[in-house]
Write an enzyme that holds these catalytic residues in place. Sequence first.
Site, short mmCIF file in Angstrom:
data_model
loop_
_atom_site.label_atom_id
_atom_site.label_comp_id
_atom_site.label_asym_id
_atom_site.label_seq_id
_atom_site.Cartn_x
_atom_site.Cartn_y
_atom_site.Cartn_z
N LYS A 204 0.83 -1.21 0.00
CA LYS A 204 0.00 0.00 0.00
C LYS A 204 0.87 1.26 0.00
CE LYS A 204 -3.35 2.84 0.54
NZ LYS A 204 -4.34 3.06 -0.50
N ASN A 208 1.32 4.28 -3.26
CA ASN A 208 1.14 5.73 -3.18
C ASN A 208 2.47 6.48 -3.25
OD1 ASN A 208 -1.59 5.59 -3.25
ND2 ASN A 208 -1.93 5.92 -1.08
N CYS A 258 -3.93 10.67 1.06
CA CYS A 258 -3.21 9.40 0.88
C CYS A 258 -1.81 9.62 0.33
CB CYS A 258 -3.99 8.50 -0.06
SG CYS A 258 -5.70 8.36 0.42
N ARG A 327 -9.72 18.48 1.34
CA ARG A 327 -8.79 18.02 2.37
C ARG A 327 -7.36 17.95 1.83
NH1 ARG A 327 -11.13 12.61 4.30
NH2 ARG A 327 -11.48 12.45 2.07
N1 SAJ Z 1 -1.66 14.63 -9.28
C1 SAJ Z 1 -0.74 15.38 -10.01
N2 SAJ Z 1 -0.35 14.89 -11.23
C2 SAJ Z 1 -0.81 13.73 -11.73
C3 SAJ Z 1 -1.75 12.96 -10.97
C4 SAJ Z 1 -2.15 13.43 -9.74
O1 SAJ Z 1 -0.29 16.45 -9.59
O2 SAJ Z 1 -0.41 13.38 -12.85
C5 SAJ Z 1 -2.09 15.13 -7.95
C6 SAJ Z 1 -3.59 15.40 -7.86
O3 SAJ Z 1 -3.93 16.66 -8.36
C7 SAJ Z 1 -3.81 15.29 -6.36
C8 SAJ Z 1 -2.81 14.21 -5.94
O4 SAJ Z 1 -1.88 14.11 -6.99
O5 SAJ Z 1 -3.50 16.51 -5.71
C9 SAJ Z 1 -3.40 12.85 -5.65
O6 SAJ Z 1 -4.40 12.53 -6.62
P1 SAJ Z 1 -4.53 11.08 -7.29
O7 SAJ Z 1 -5.69 11.13 -8.21
O8 SAJ Z 1 -3.24 10.67 -7.86
O9 SAJ Z 1 -4.78 10.10 -6.06
P2 SAJ Z 1 -5.82 10.06 -4.81
O10 SAJ Z 1 -5.13 10.65 -3.61
O11 SAJ Z 1 -7.16 10.58 -5.13
O12 SAJ Z 1 -5.95 8.46 -4.61
C10 SAJ Z 1 -4.77 7.68 -4.42
C11 SAJ Z 1 -4.78 6.50 -5.39
N3 SAJ Z 1 -3.47 5.85 -5.39
C12 SAJ Z 1 -2.77 5.66 -6.54
O13 SAJ Z 1 -3.16 6.02 -7.63
C13 SAJ Z 1 -1.48 4.91 -6.41
C14 SAJ Z 1 -5.86 5.51 -4.96
O14 SAJ Z 1 -5.82 4.34 -5.77
C15 SAJ Z 1 -5.68 5.12 -3.49
O15 SAJ Z 1 -6.68 4.22 -3.06
C16 SAJ Z 1 -5.79 6.37 -2.67
O16 SAJ Z 1 -4.72 7.25 -3.07
C17 SAJ Z 1 -5.68 5.98 -1.20
O17 SAJ Z 1 -6.71 5.97 -0.52
O18 SAJ Z 1 -4.58 5.60 -0.77
#
Ligand code: SAJ
Length: 403
Positions: A204, A208, A258, A327
């Site tokens: 996990k 992330n 996360c 958040r």
């Molecule tokens: N982000 C960027 N550039 C990107 C992709 C995302 O700057 O190319 C930023 C987003 O704007 C945001 C942050 O990253 O601020 C996180 O967004 P995200 O969509 O990547 O992820 P989360 O936090 O919504 O969900 C993640 C997911 N983990 C992964 O993709 C490895 C999800 O599958 C997990 O279940 C979740 O964390 C969790 O609960 O751990």
Amino acid sequence: MKYNQVCFMGLGYIGLPTAAVVANKGIKTLGVDINPKVVDTINKGEIHIIETGLEQVVKQTVQGKTLRASVNPEVSDVYLIVVPTPFKGNHEPDISFVEAATNAVLPLLKENDLYIIESTSPVGTTDKMAANIFSKRPELKNKIYIAYCPERVLPGNVLHELIYNDRVIGGIDNISTDKAKEFYSTFVEGELHSTNARTAEMCKLTENSSRDVQIAFANELSLICDKADINVWELIELANKHPRVNILQPGCGVGGHCIAVDPYFITADFPVESQVIGKAREINNYKSFWSAEKIRNTMLEYEIKNGVKPKVAIMGLAFKPNIDDLRESPAKYIAQKVMQSEQDGFLIVEPNLKEHNVFKLTNFNEAYEQADIVAFLVAHNEFKTLEYRADKIILDFAGVFRR
Ligand code: SAJ
């Protein structure tokens, strides 16, 4: 295997949807939360969080009497620990909620029960909880099953991903892994992968952290490109034409509860080894600070050049596009930082919220029309419908116009 009752400890962003999905399979499910307001809301068939489609499943299962909420756990066959694991001020993980939830179910445990931790946890937490359980209930040694199974769902698409994502399941022994797999197979259609508890915990954190490191690379490129006068969006698009290159998108920082948190669970325990992971956190945090500085400097330049203060549109407050979740949002942090010394002249936009208790919100079209400086912090779909205007100073941190 027939389960008389499944008990979820924690009815948050993961606990509630998972409890609802299990209850929807006709399994008697008890959701436990320390907040009586949350419990009342759910027992009315309503929800306290925002997730597409969730309210309907909760309503259906509460009405169908397979889902029920309470502030106290009750005797069940399966116990799932789905409580938050925040970090303390020094970025040390805080597992006190996992410990408290475990202590709450400890007196109820009986032979053949299954105890599963889903909360993101530092490596070794499951073994620690097992030791805690067996020290207080030694008669249960080798008589109950204990496993770790992290959730992987993406906020906004939780109900689909809960069912269709693959899961990694690690027991404290092989029989625990098998029993946990049997439970998840009641509602998961994705593949269930067996391992041990420590690997599942680390898996996990690795997922992330991997995303955090990849985003940090994109953010670092954006800082280099800003200095080098290169369009970072075009650069990444071109580099990604290489068959083995797949760079993510830069932004105004990394938010949510996360990706911006979990890597610290590795750096806290392995500070010497986790150089890249630690640096990625620094880069992603720095990108938010840098974005705020960039806005403030652009405002000063405008004022020096024009003799009047600019009107500034702050476009987006959410932690990522097309959600209303603020958040740990870098956009919110930036808005607060640039408005620290004075609030006049700012138009704050968040199309996914009707109102906010701190920020007075403006419609996105109006703000775009009125502003001299437009700072795009989140690439919401609404913003992509706007036409690029050469008469405005556009700071595109989110890649809305990709220029
Ligand atoms: N982000 C960027 N550039 C990107 C992709 C995302 O700057 O190319 C930023 C987003 O704007 C945001 C942050 O990253 O601020 C996180 O967004 P995200 O969509 O990547 O992820 P989360 O936090 O919504 O969900 C993640 C997911 N983990 C992964 O993709 C490895 C999800 O599958 C997990 O279940 C979740 O964390 C969790 O609960 O751990």
